[in-house]
Scaffold this active site. Structure first.
Site, PDB file in Angstrom:
ATOM      1  N   SER A 287     -25.303   8.820  19.626  1.00 50.29           N
ATOM      2  CA  SER A 287     -24.892   7.614  20.336  1.00 50.29           C
ATOM      3  C   SER A 287     -25.836   6.481  19.957  1.00 50.29           C
ATOM      4  CB  SER A 287     -24.938   7.852  21.850  1.00 50.29           C
ATOM      5  OG  SER A 287     -24.914   6.635  22.561  1.00 50.29           O
ATOM      6  N   ARG A 326      21.261   0.924  -2.129  1.00 50.91           N
ATOM      7  CA  ARG A 326      19.832   0.628  -2.180  1.00 50.91           C
ATOM      8  C   ARG A 326      19.516  -0.188  -0.946  1.00 50.91           C
ATOM      9  NH1 ARG A 326      17.724  -0.335  -7.127  1.00 50.91           N
ATOM     10  NH2 ARG A 326      15.756  -0.675  -6.070  1.00 50.91           N
TER      11      ARG A 326
END
Length: 452
Positions: A287, A326
């Site tokens: 930490s 497409r």
């Protein structure tokens, strides 16, 4: 005071990202970077010319020239390609121009001949996926082996089973580890099935292969198979420009993998919290403010991947509704989420291997926690044992009364039962021992470990 960005800083293209510690530096990171995609795009283009040469649709010299020009991704400027991709909406268009120039005369006209941009980008994506999935296998195998060892070692290690966050009945840590391993094997099998089915893409402008016929192919339908063979991908049954099963299946398997590993992480996060401490990561993270902390970082990063993956897969499933021959937008929406999924799963698999291999199990703490409810963790067993002796109604009444007294008087249930004349003939020591009420946990663990 801020300073200008340093162009030499590491970034996602190089397999690192400041905000992505979960996948940074993993094998999947380098396999999915811009350079890796460029490599795959060039491989797809070169394979197309080779396939046409194999069928007599291009001279062998053309295939050799394209192979030679495509062999060095460093000869192409990925940043320039990305910037110029805006004009046509994808990076294949500028790449074809650069590759054609690099091949030169007389064979430059054979680059990309008959193909459409989506043929190349879809095929390159399948190559990237195949190469990345192959890199995931070793870490999945490491995870599976480590969990198998934990399951066998702790086959008979009792611990509290928890349902809806509360102690329920006893279980065994070996069974929990065997369950984790089962999920890893499920992920392995899903990824293997997807990997074996990844197809090449070849259809031309509208998925009819018409351009190849125009260039002289008497059997254009044979070309996709030849193309797939050049790339060690599967032959597509049809051009899949708007039939996006391969991408959806791949995304689903990757999301499942992240979620399966996320289950392991969720359990470790619970069991390693300060108030429980039944397990601990082998080397927790520190930490910035509290020197005493050893955070479960591997589990935290896996949990983060598991939370992101479903939404990314949802985008891919949403792209199944791709219009016409497409699609506009649906195909384009797949690119980044799929790469993110490959990276997230790759990072999670790496972290899971490290987590499983380094996990520290604390059987003494587990055994102590079995007594936190003053023996009430075996109330289910006692209900079944007392009913034939006292009758069902009386057994329930007695256990309800004693349950209240265990907390009010801070006494163990076994101690209170010993004072009840009606049950003095029973083997209370055995009936109230949580370690003797793990059911078929050991058998189920053995059965799970038979799976290969």
């Amino acid at each position: 005071m801020t300073s200008p960005a340093d162009p030499a800083e590491p970034d996602a293209a190089a397999g690192t990202s400041l905000l992505a510690p979960g996948w940074t530096g993993s094998p999947a990171a380098s396999a999915t970077g811009d350079r890796a995609y460029l490599r795959a795009l060039l491989d797809a283009e070169a394979a197309l010319t080779r396939a046409q040469a194999a069928l007599g649709l291009a001279p062998a010299e053309a295939a050799e020239a394209v192979d030679a020009a495509a062999a060095d991704p460093g000869a192409f400027d990925a940043c320039s390609l990305a910037e110029r991709a805006r004009a046509g909406g994808n990076p294949v268009i500028p790449l074809v121009a650069d590759l054609t120039k690099a091949v030169g005369e007389p064979y430059g006209s054979y680059v990309h001949r008959g193909a459409t941009s989506q043929d190349i980008l879809d095929t390159a994506t399948m190559l990237v996926a195949a190469r990345t999935l192959d890199l995931l296998r070793p870490d999945l195998a490491r995870t599976e082996r480590a969990l198998a060892r934990l399951a066998a070692e702790h086959r008979d290690t009792p611990m509290p089973g928890r349902t809806l966050t509360q102690h329920a009945v006893p279980t065994a840590f070996g069974l929990k580890a065997a369950g984790w391993r089962s999920l890893v094997l499920d992920a392995r099998d899903r990824l293997a099935a997807v990997r074996s089915a990844l197809p090449a893409q070849l259809g031309g402008a509208a998925g009819t292969l018409a351009a190849f016929e125009a260039y002289g192919a008497t059997d254009p339908a044979a070309l996709p198979a030849a193309y797939a063979r050049e790339l060690d991908l599967c032959e597509p049954g049809l051009p899949w420009h708007t039939l996006r099963t391969p991408v959806a299946d791949l995304g689903g398997a990757l999301a499942f993998t992240a979620g399966a590993l996320g289950k392991i992480a969720a359990d470790v996060l619970t069991l390693s919290c300060t108030e429980i401490g039944e397990v601990a990561e082998g080397s927790g993270g520190g930490s910035s403010a509290m020197p005493h902390k050893a955070n479960p970082v591997r589990s935290t990063l896996i949990a983060a991947a598991a939370r992101r993956a479903p939404q990314l897969a949802a985008t891919l499933y949403g792209s199944l509704a791709a219009g016409d021959e497409r699609p506009a937008g649906a195909w384009h929406a797949e690119w980044e989420p799929l790469r993110d999924l490959l990276r997230l799963a790759g990072g999670a698999v790496r972290d899971a291997a490290e987590l499983a291999e380094g996990l520290r199990v604390r059987p003494d703490v587990m055994r102590a926690h079995l007594g936190l409810t003053h023996g009430l963790i075996v109330s289910e067993r006692l209900s079944a044992a007392l009913a034939p002796v006292l009758g069902r109604a009386r057994a329930k009444e007695l256990l309800t009364e004693l349950a209240a007294r265990t907390y009010a008087e801070d006494r163990d249930l076994s101690e209170l039962l010993a004072e009840v004349a009606e049950v003095r003939g029973l083997d209370l020591a055995s009936l109230t021992d949580p370690a003797r009420y793990t059911g078929a946990a050991a058998i189920l663990t053995d059965r799970a470990l038979e799976r290969r």
